[in-house]
Design a protein around this motif. Structure first.
Motif, short mmCIF file in Angstrom:
data_model
loop_
_atom_site.label_atom_id
_atom_site.label_comp_id
_atom_site.label_asym_id
_atom_site.label_seq_id
_atom_site.Cartn_x
_atom_site.Cartn_y
_atom_site.Cartn_z
N LEU A 1 0.88 -1.17 0.00
CA LEU A 1 0.00 0.00 0.00
C LEU A 1 0.91 1.21 0.00
O LEU A 1 1.68 1.42 0.94
CB LEU A 1 -0.90 0.01 1.24
N LYS A 2 0.85 1.96 -1.08
CA LYS A 2 1.73 3.12 -1.22
C LYS A 2 0.89 4.36 -1.42
O LYS A 2 -0.01 4.39 -2.24
CB LYS A 2 2.68 2.93 -2.41
N GLN A 3 1.20 5.38 -0.65
CA GLN A 3 0.51 6.66 -0.78
C GLN A 3 1.37 7.60 -1.61
O GLN A 3 2.55 7.78 -1.35
CB GLN A 3 0.28 7.27 0.60
N ASP A 4 0.77 8.18 -2.64
CA ASP A 4 1.45 9.18 -3.45
C ASP A 4 0.90 10.55 -3.10
O ASP A 4 -0.30 10.72 -2.95
CB ASP A 4 1.21 8.93 -4.95
N TRP B 1 7.88 17.57 -0.53
CA TRP B 1 8.61 17.64 0.72
C TRP B 1 8.12 16.63 1.76
O TRP B 1 8.76 16.41 2.77
CB TRP B 1 8.55 19.05 1.32
N LEU B 2 6.99 15.99 1.50
CA LEU B 2 6.40 15.05 2.45
C LEU B 2 6.69 13.62 2.01
O LEU B 2 6.29 13.22 0.92
CB LEU B 2 4.90 15.27 2.55
#
Length: 152
Positions: free
Chosen positions: A71-74, A79-80
């Motif tokens: 599960l990857k959040q884009d 900067w985050l």
């Protein structure tokens, strides 16, 4: 004045397993073809009519009783740092748990605090609650994105 003894964190196994069960139930709804190798889905969320974040689900590995997914959040905020969580789904027990995130493997149930890696005493619980919140958001207000390339 006496020294106060800080109460140590104790794992609430039934509470933790309840989170695992809820996460599994959500994942089954979001990823109906989870048992297929290479299956992927992407959900996006908007703010003020612009895509602000996406969640990418990728099935990495399947076996008769388990599935392993990323599960990857884009983000559009460079900067985050984006979370990458690896989740193991146990189909026979109907549980899903975060097994590691980015470079941290095999989370312990409890960490002494402070510790070298600065994990919270209940780090495993917090990560699984984080996943629970994201899955709930996907089900309530996310929408699937067919083309996963971000266009600004």
């Amino acid at each position: 004045m006496g020294v106060m003894n800080k109460e140590t964190y104790a794992v609430d196994l039934s509470g933790l397993h309840a989170i695992y069960e809820r996460n599994y139930a959500c994942l089954i709804r979001l990823l109906p073809r989870m048992r297929e190798d290479g299956y992927k889905r992407c959900f996006a969320f908007t703010a003020e009519q612009r895509i602000k974040t996406r969640l990418n689900f990728s099935i990495i590995e399947n076996s008769p009783y388990t599935s392993y997914l990323l599960l990857k959040q884009d983000n559009l905020l460079v900067w985050l740092p984006s979370p990458e969580l690896y989740i193991r789904c146990y189909h026979d027990a109907k549980l899903a748990e975060v097994v590691f995130a980015k470079n941290t493997r095999n989370f312990k149930g409890v960490y002494a605090y402070p510790n070298k890696a600065m994990h919270q005493p209940d780090e495993k619980k917090q990560l699984n609650q984080f996943v629970e919140e994201w899955l709930g958001r996907c089900l309530s207000s996310g929408y699937e994105v067919a083309d996963t390339a971000i266009k600004i």
